[in-house]
Enzyme design. Structure first.
Site, PDB file in Angstrom:
ATOM      1  N   SER A  53      36.287  10.379  17.671  1.00 11.58           N
ATOM      2  CA  SER A  53      37.599  10.813  17.178  1.00 11.58           C
ATOM      3  C   SER A  53      38.668  10.182  18.072  1.00 11.58           C
ATOM      4  O   SER A  53      38.719   8.962  18.199  1.00 11.58           O
ATOM      5  CB  SER A  53      37.694  12.341  17.147  1.00 11.58           C
ATOM      6  OG  SER A  53      38.900  12.761  16.561  1.00 11.58           O
ATOM      7  N   HIS A  66      36.999   9.842  12.947  1.00 15.75           N
ATOM      8  CA  HIS A  66      38.142  10.549  12.375  1.00 15.75           C
ATOM      9  C   HIS A  66      39.364   9.636  12.398  1.00 15.75           C
ATOM     10  O   HIS A  66      39.764   9.169  13.463  1.00 15.75           O
ATOM     11  CB  HIS A  66      38.436  11.827  13.163  1.00 15.75           C
ATOM     12  CG  HIS A  66      37.275  12.782  13.204  1.00 15.75           C
ATOM     13  ND1 HIS A  66      37.140  13.735  14.186  1.00 15.75           N
ATOM     14  CD2 HIS A  66      36.208  12.933  12.393  1.00 15.75           C
ATOM     15  CE1 HIS A  66      36.037  14.433  13.985  1.00 15.75           C
ATOM     16  NE2 HIS A  66      35.448  13.957  12.895  1.00 15.75           N
ATOM     17  N   ASP A 109      33.670  18.648  16.542  1.00 14.27           N
ATOM     18  CA  ASP A 109      32.874  18.074  15.467  1.00 14.27           C
ATOM     19  C   ASP A 109      31.778  17.183  16.050  1.00 14.27           C
ATOM     20  O   ASP A 109      31.992  16.456  17.012  1.00 14.27           O
ATOM     21  CB  ASP A 109      33.764  17.257  14.520  1.00 14.27           C
ATOM     22  CG  ASP A 109      32.981  16.738  13.329  1.00 14.27           C
ATOM     23  OD1 ASP A 109      32.154  17.494  12.798  1.00 14.27           O
ATOM     24  OD2 ASP A 109      33.196  15.579  12.932  1.00 14.27           O
TER      25      ASP A 109
END
Length: 349
Positions: A171, A198, A290
């Site tokens: 991310s 992401h 995540d």
């Protein structure tokens, strides 16, 4: 509580005023200056001492990439790239700015009469607020190269296991870390690669093209039904989960996991179900958690899992969450991850 100090660097007067309006309406922020060039922003950087910078990409004189490099060398400050999704050249500069140390890229808000204005404005402010809290350090375009590799040699690879596939999750700070890991793996890396990074949805196509250009792999957006193959990185399409089922890629519209769709945990959990102990999972720098639950599923299935270490992460959130779940076989500094993956998968170190 003191307000977040924002410096806006944007050459268009219309857009500059729009950004001042959007950010000024949010009580969390104070716009300390709005300037039209990177040179002016750099000349006032020390005096203004912003907490976060909203940075345009296409500027007169110095562009956004060069500005990012200068800012990260002179006075490291969180940078949110604000770019129009207009052409490959601008997207390429935006992605390279992320590689150089910028934290996030968001789409430039449209006029106040546009139906998407409110959501775009809200997303911009959210990103500025979140990224203002990230501690950034002085760096160049390959920050990870400034760190040493592991002080001690890693343990030998588990015997008797032939790994079949690699899953990567990243991310905030991911483009920078991915560049180093994937380049280090080399074009002869023997395993297929599945990746969840992401990123703002409108920049996915640009991210895919950029990643294919800076790494030795082909990069494709999964359509569903493909059989992963070495030399190719598959990423999920916008707003779809990517899964592995029966050795083939599958897409899912299930609810977001940890506010993410696509989710790294969904991908890694499916690899645990489909590959068992024959999967490799890596979780890189990123905000939130995540991927951690997916890593735990892989670890429980006997797969080998690696987390990027704290000292080389832009944000230690996702790797830390995996470590706290005891889901990690090994914690490795960024410069050592590709070598370790080659050892594990049968490629030469």
């Amino acid at each position: 509580m003191s307000k977040i100090r924002v410096l806006i660097i944007e050459d268009s007067l219309v857009v500059r005023e729009l950004l001042k309006h959007i950010i000024g309406l949010d009580d969390r922020f104070e716009v300390v200056a709005a300037v039209e060039s990177a040179e002016e922003g750099l000349s006032r950087l020390d005096a203004l001492a912003p907490d976060v910078i909203s940075l345009d990409i296409r500027l007169p004189g110095m562009n956004g990439l060069d500005a990012t490099l200068q800012i990260m060398q002179r006075r490291p400050t969180p940078i949110v790239v604000v770019a129009a999704n207009v052409d490959d050249d601008e997207l390429n500069i935006a992605m390279n700015a992320l590689r150089a140390g910028a934290l996030s890229v968001v789409e430039k808000p449209v006029g106040v009469t546009n139906a998407a204005f409110e959501s775009m404005a809200r997303h911009l402010c959210t990103q500025l607020a979140i990224m203002s809290q990230v501690r950034v350090v002085r760096q160049g375009i390959d920050r990870g190269l400034r760190f040493g590799t592991t002080a001690e040699p890693p343990p030998p690879p588990p015997k008797g296991t032939r790994y079949a596939m690699l899953g990567l999750v990243a991310s905030t700070g991911g483009p920078q870390a991915l560049t180093q890991v994937l380049t280090g793996l080399g074009p002869d890396y023997p395993l297929p690669i599945l990746l969840v990074q992401h990123i703002t949805a409108s920049f996915l196509d640009g991210f895919v093209s950029w990643l294919a250009g800076v790494t030795p792999f082909a990069v494709r957006i999964a359509q569903g039904g493909e059989v992963p193959e070495p030399g190719v990185i598959f990423v999920p399409p916008v707003d779809r989960h990517l899964r592995l089922a029966g050795g083939k890629l599958a897409l899912s519209d299930l609810a977001p996991v940890h506010s993410q769709r696509p989710s790294g945990s969904v991908l890694l959990s499916s690899m645990a179900d489909d590959l068992g102990r024959n999967g490799l999972g890596v979780i890189l720098t990123g905000m939130g958690s995540d991927g951690a639950e997916g890593m735990a599923a892989m670890h429980k299935a006997g797969a080998y899992t690696i987390a990027q270490d704290e000292s080389t992460c832009v944000v230690y959130g996702m790797p830390q969450a995996a470590v706290k779940l005891r889901a990690v076989s090994e914690v490795v500094p960024l410069p050592g991850i590709s070598q370790r993956l080659r050892e594990l998968s049968g490629g030469r170190a």
